[in-house]
Design an enzyme around this catalytic site. Structure first.
Site, PDB file in Angstrom:
ATOM      1  N   PHE A 211       0.917  -1.037   0.053  1.00 18.49           N
ATOM      2  CA  PHE A 211       0.161   0.023   0.054  1.00 18.49           C
ATOM      3  C   PHE A 211       0.799   1.277  -0.018  1.00 18.49           C
ATOM      4  O   PHE A 211       1.839   1.459   0.698  1.00 18.49           O
ATOM      5  CB  PHE A 211      -0.845  -0.115   1.152  1.00 18.49           C
ATOM      6  CG  PHE A 211      -1.836   1.135   1.490  1.00 18.49           C
ATOM      7  CD1 PHE A 211      -2.992   0.990   0.783  1.00 18.49           C
ATOM      8  CD2 PHE A 211      -1.637   2.281   2.309  1.00 18.49           C
ATOM      9  CE1 PHE A 211      -3.972   2.041   0.824  1.00 18.49           C
ATOM     10  CE2 PHE A 211      -2.358   3.096   2.389  1.00 18.49           C
ATOM     11  CZ  PHE A 211      -3.543   3.255   1.791  1.00 18.49           C
TER      12      PHE A 211
ATOM     13  N   ASN B 136      -3.769   1.598  10.543  1.00 23.82           N
ATOM     14  CA  ASN B 136      -4.510   2.005   9.420  1.00 23.82           C
ATOM     15  C   ASN B 136      -4.888   0.900   8.652  1.00 23.82           C
ATOM     16  O   ASN B 136      -4.228   0.426   7.890  1.00 23.82           O
ATOM     17  CB  ASN B 136      -3.729   3.087   8.575  1.00 23.82           C
ATOM     18  CG  ASN B 136      -4.358   3.295   7.281  1.00 23.82           C
ATOM     19  OD1 ASN B 136      -5.402   2.879   7.186  1.00 23.82           O
ATOM     20  ND2 ASN B 136      -3.575   3.808   6.434  1.00 23.82           N
ATOM     21  N   PRO B 137      -5.918   0.159   9.270  1.00 24.04           N
ATOM     22  CA  PRO B 137      -6.373  -1.213   8.621  1.00 24.04           C
ATOM     23  C   PRO B 137      -6.940  -0.754   7.435  1.00 24.04           C
ATOM     24  O   PRO B 137      -7.344   0.033   7.115  1.00 24.04           O
ATOM     25  CB  PRO B 137      -7.172  -1.441   9.826  1.00 24.04           C
ATOM     26  CG  PRO B 137      -7.730  -0.467  10.513  1.00 24.04           C
ATOM     27  CD  PRO B 137      -6.935   0.669  10.187  1.00 24.04           C
TER      28      PRO B 137
HETATM   29  C1  SAM Z   1      -4.172   0.237   4.296  1.00 20.32           C
HETATM   30  S1  SAM Z   1      -2.897  -0.531   4.484  1.00 20.32           S
HETATM   31  C2  SAM Z   1      -1.992   0.538   5.898  1.00 20.32           C
HETATM   32  C3  SAM Z   1      -0.293   0.432   5.606  1.00 20.32           C
HETATM   33  C4  SAM Z   1       0.490   1.297   6.282  1.00 20.32           C
HETATM   34  N1  SAM Z   1       0.103   1.444   7.723  1.00 20.32           N
HETATM   35  C5  SAM Z   1      -0.035   2.796   6.135  1.00 20.32           C
HETATM   36  O1  SAM Z   1      -0.686   3.458   6.673  1.00 20.32           O
HETATM   37  O2  SAM Z   1       0.688   3.124   4.764  1.00 20.32           O
HETATM   38  C6  SAM Z   1      -3.230  -1.927   5.525  1.00 20.32           C
HETATM   39  C7  SAM Z   1      -2.297  -3.067   5.697  1.00 20.32           C
HETATM   40  O3  SAM Z   1      -2.745  -3.917   6.492  1.00 20.32           O
HETATM   41  C8  SAM Z   1      -2.419  -5.365   6.198  1.00 20.32           C
HETATM   42  N2  SAM Z   1      -3.448  -6.100   6.765  1.00 20.32           N
HETATM   43  C9  SAM Z   1      -4.584  -6.432   6.529  1.00 20.32           C
HETATM   44  N3  SAM Z   1      -5.452  -7.449   7.292  1.00 20.32           N
HETATM   45  C10 SAM Z   1      -4.377  -7.583   8.259  1.00 20.32           C
HETATM   46  C11 SAM Z   1      -4.384  -8.501   9.437  1.00 20.32           C
HETATM   47  N4  SAM Z   1      -5.327  -9.210   9.598  1.00 20.32           N
HETATM   48  N5  SAM Z   1      -3.160  -8.599  10.136  1.00 20.32           N
HETATM   49  C12 SAM Z   1      -2.092  -7.923   9.621  1.00 20.32           C
HETATM   50  N6  SAM Z   1      -1.835  -7.157   8.650  1.00 20.32           N
HETATM   51  C13 SAM Z   1      -3.094  -6.988   8.039  1.00 20.32           C
HETATM   52  C14 SAM Z   1      -2.436  -5.164   4.697  1.00 20.32           C
HETATM   53  O4  SAM Z   1      -1.632  -6.089   3.993  1.00 20.32           O
HETATM   54  C15 SAM Z   1      -1.848  -3.700   4.343  1.00 20.32           C
HETATM   55  O5  SAM Z   1      -0.619  -3.831   4.380  1.00 20.32           O
END
Ligand code: SAM
Length: 286
Positions: free
Chosen positions: A97, A191-192
């Protein structure tokens, strides 16, 4: 046959033509992107473009290729390989992302609760490139910072970014992660993925951000719920949580935080554009 100097392209002409092409393709910030790509081709900062008169044939051809890709809605940051976030330049590309400027507000908020702690412990859930974790580590050097990410491709980019820093990267799902820290963490930031399934997003996002970073189930809240449960478990009493959300979740995410019963002082916050952007709360208990 034109002589060699006539083959050279005037930089300013190429940049203007690129901006027109990007605008016609519906790119949101055509002038900015045309400048950024030209600076990338020349290996200089955009501010130094005024010092360049002409492009070599090779430079003009490379610029043309990159502009064509951007017109086809490949994200600017994938073409340059870099995303700026607060004070940092992060390596990004396919599989991770691209960090967004609006998330910088969440980090800004998170720094305040850390004041007064000599060695705060911070966990970034859903870390992607590591933007949040790395910014906290950069701006609060005494902090111990964990970055949790589940997807292998994203972890590979995060590994590149955390190399040489003290950030501890954990390749895991946020559910059940870091049980050894239960009740000890000072700050959880996340930031999910929070976009409701089926919502319409720009081509750059739909075709280039990883699906796992975007989609949050029917109501967009599937991962948000897990993040809240994990934050409640990890935080010490008085510890703080901040969770980014979609524009339309400015009431539902705070409501969820209140409903679990383990957070007080629940509030919602706007980003610099004035849109509801992240919810916060303080872990109660003692
Ligand atoms: C919207 S991106 C945010 C990335 C970063 N924190 C940013 O703000 O640029 C959400 C991230 O959460 C990860 N992700 C989604 N579900 C997850 C889970 N259950 N456990 C860990 N990581 C997860 C995704 O792979 C992605 O990299």
């Amino acid at each position: 046959m034109p002589s060699e100097p006539e083959l050279a392209t005037r930089a300013v002409t190429a940049q203007r033509a690129a901006a027109r092409r990007l605008a016609a393709a519906g790119v949101a910030s055509p002038e900015h992107d045309a400048r950024a790509l030209l600076a990338h081709v020349l290996g200089i900062s955009p501010g130094r473009l005024v010092t360049v008169d002409e492009l070599t044939v090779a430079q003009a051809e490379r610029y043309e290729r990159l502009v064509a890709e951007r017109a086809d809605r490949v994200p600017l940051q994938h073409l340059t390989g870099v995303a700026g976030f607060r004070r940092l330049d992060l390596a990004v590309g396919p599989g991770v992302f691209v960090p967004r400027p609006e998330t910088e507000s969440l980090v800004e908020w998170g720094l305040a609760p850390l004041r007064g702690h000599r060695h705060p412990v911070v966990v970034d859930l859903c870390a992607g490139s590591g933007a949040i974790a790395l910014s906290v580590a950069d701006e609060v050097p005494a902090a111990t910072v964990y970055a949790v990410e589940r997807e292998g491709d994203a972890v590979a980019w995060a590994q590149r970014n955390v190399a040489g820093t003290a950030v501890r990267l954990v390749h895991a799902d946020v559910a059940g992660v870091l049980p050894e820290l239960d009740g000890t963490v000072d700050l959880v930031l996340a930031n999910p993925p929070y976009i409701p399934d089926g919502a319409s997003v720009e081509r750059e996002v739909a075709e280039h951000d990883p699906p796992a970073a975007l989609w949050g189930g029917a109501d967009g809240m599937e991962t948000v719920r897990v993040v809240i449960a994990t934050a409640a478990r990890l935080l010490r009493p008085g510890g703080a949580v901040g969770i980014e959300h979609a524009d339309l979740q400015g009431e539902s995410v705070p409501a969820l935080l209140r409903r679990v019963g383990e957070f007080g002082q629940v509030a919602d916050h706007r980003d610099l554009a004035g849109r509801p952007r992240f919810a916060t709360g303080i872990r109660v208990g003692g």
